[in-house]
Design an enzyme around this catalytic site. Structure first.
Site, PDB file in Angstrom:
ATOM      1  N   SER A 265      13.114 -61.450  -8.233  1.00 13.87           N
ATOM      2  CA  SER A 265      12.785 -60.073  -8.596  1.00 13.87           C
ATOM      3  C   SER A 265      11.385 -60.054  -9.162  1.00 13.87           C
ATOM      4  CB  SER A 265      13.779 -59.535  -9.633  1.00 13.87           C
ATOM      5  OG  SER A 265      13.250 -58.382 -10.285  1.00 13.87           O
ATOM      6  N   GLY A 266      10.542 -59.173  -8.643  1.00 12.22           N
ATOM      7  CA  GLY A 266       9.175 -59.078  -9.158  1.00 12.22           C
ATOM      8  C   GLY A 266       9.117 -58.562 -10.575  1.00 12.22           C
ATOM      9  N   SER A 267       9.838 -57.462 -10.868  1.00 17.95           N
ATOM     10  CA  SER A 267       9.774 -56.894 -12.213  1.00 17.95           C
ATOM     11  C   SER A 267      10.354 -57.860 -13.240  1.00 17.95           C
ATOM     12  CB  SER A 267      10.506 -55.547 -12.269  1.00 17.95           C
ATOM     13  OG  SER A 267      11.880 -55.701 -11.938  1.00 17.95           O
TER      14      SER A 267
ATOM     15  N   GLY B 175       9.342 -54.987  -7.711  1.00 21.99           N
ATOM     16  CA  GLY B 175       8.431 -55.885  -7.008  1.00 21.99           C
ATOM     17  C   GLY B 175       8.914 -56.200  -5.607  1.00 21.99           C
ATOM     18  N   THR B 176      10.226 -56.480  -5.465  1.00 15.28           N
ATOM     19  CA  THR B 176      10.732 -56.794  -4.134  1.00 15.28           C
ATOM     20  C   THR B 176      10.712 -55.565  -3.220  1.00 15.28           C
ATOM     21  OG1 THR B 176      12.968 -56.536  -5.042  1.00 15.28           O
ATOM     22  CG2 THR B 176      12.142 -58.784  -4.776  1.00 15.28           C
TER      23      THR B 176
END
Length: 347
Positions: free
Chosen positions: A91-93, A259-260
């Protein structure tokens, strides 16, 4: 008080999505990689996820990130991501929040200027670039997972919605990508409930119709994400902007664009030939927050897929430092599946 235990937490957010970082109170987990430790949590200690995402401690819209020692010697630390849908491998965040938490707690010493380090996620090693100005972590850039398009512009009939055109991207999880305007949305905050209800119906229909398999990971479970795409505006030669909203099944519209979700958009834009290496896309959420994705390069994977290498940049803010009390005698608290990994005990 013999059943009272404690967890040390740092609550953060990136783009509005709250990530609760667990920095103490959990015993070492079995497993030779962070991925194996994640699988242990999923199969034998899912109570930690349920405990921190449900009443009375949390809400399903939050995420939880457990800091663990890295297993790979190239990484400084490891982390395991937990969400309402389960255990995403990336996960980006959450990565942005975890990297910020590691710097703010001193688990990784903070240095002025630009610093680089590596973290171990369940998906593997993640390269981090942190920008620190006057002691403040102003930005985190993390590598997005290699992303690709699995399905392009398929159609499905969705009860109570109608015929829906969608694409499927993989960017750390499988995403259904849909055009918001085609579904009657302008991606404003007051549409949040309607977006969630619409996304729920679409994801349920796609899950009933199709399963998706990653070319190296195999079956990674039912489709968990949907991303509403707004119109793309070109604001510079190499910079684009688009309103967006990410849905997590069942029932959650993320406060950030994720993010993803941004990586999935880059994969679709590359597939359709609308961006080139070095181009950036800023996705703007219902709450007017944003992440910036950069398209680095496209390459052929062994399966014949063209995967997009990318990075995600955002800023995380610290919300609270706390030690929560887990009292297993409280009828509101479910200690099932968690008591055997809690380590902070009081007489």
């Amino acid at each position: 008080m013999s059943h009272e235990l404690t967890l040390q937490l740092l609550d953060t957010h990136a783009g509005g999505d709250v990530s609760r970082i667990v920095i103490g109170g959990i015993d070492p987990l079995p497993g030779g990689t962070v991925r194996e430790q994640m699988e242990y949590l999923e199969n034998d200690a899912d109570g930690l996820r349920r405990l921190l995402l449900n009443e009375p401690y949390g809400i399903p819209e939050m995420s939880v990130d457990l800091i663990v020692p890295a297993c790979d010697p190239k990484a400084r630390m490891g982390y395991i991501i937990m969400e309402v849908m389960g255990y995403p491998i990336y996960s980006g965040s959450n990565t942005i929040c975890t990297a910020t938490a590691l710097l703010e707690t001193g688990l990784i010493p903070k240095r002025e200027g630009i610093q680089h380090f590596t973290l171990e996620s369940p998906a593997g090693l993640v390269q981090i670039e942190a920008r620190v100005e006057n002691g403040v972590v102003e930005a985190i850039t993390c590598g997005g997972l290699p992303s690709y398009i699995d399905t392009h512009r398929a159609r499905i009939h969705v009860p109570a919605v109608g015929d829906v055109t969608y694409s499927i991207a993989y960017s750390g999880g499988f995403y259904a990508l849909v055009d918001a305007a085609e579904l009657g949305f302008s991606l404003k905050r007051e549409e949040e409930r309607a977006l969630s209800e619409c996304a729920f119906r679409i994801v349920e229909a796609i899950q009933a119709h199709s399963g998706f398999s990653h070319y190296t990971l195999g079956d990674v479970g039912p489709l968990p994400f949907l991303h509403f795409m707004g119109p793309v505006e070109q604001v510079a030669d190499d910079f684009y902007r688009s309103r967006s909203a990410t849905y997590v099944h069942p029932g959650v519209i993320c406060r950030s664009t994720t993010g993803t979700g941004t990586s999935a958009r880059l994969a679709l834009m590359q597939y359709e030939g609308s961006i080139k290496p070095g181009d950036k896309l800023e996705t703007i959420s219902l709450r007017e927050t944003g992440f910036i994705g950069e398209f680095i390069e496209a390459r052929e994977a062994g399966s014949g897929h063209q995967v997009v290498e990318n990075t995600i940049t955002g800023k995380s803010y610290v919300l609270a430092r706390s030690e929560i009390v887990v009292n297993c005698e409280d009828p509101m608290v479910d200690c099932g599946g968690v008591h055997h990994i809690l380590s902070a005990r009081h007489p």
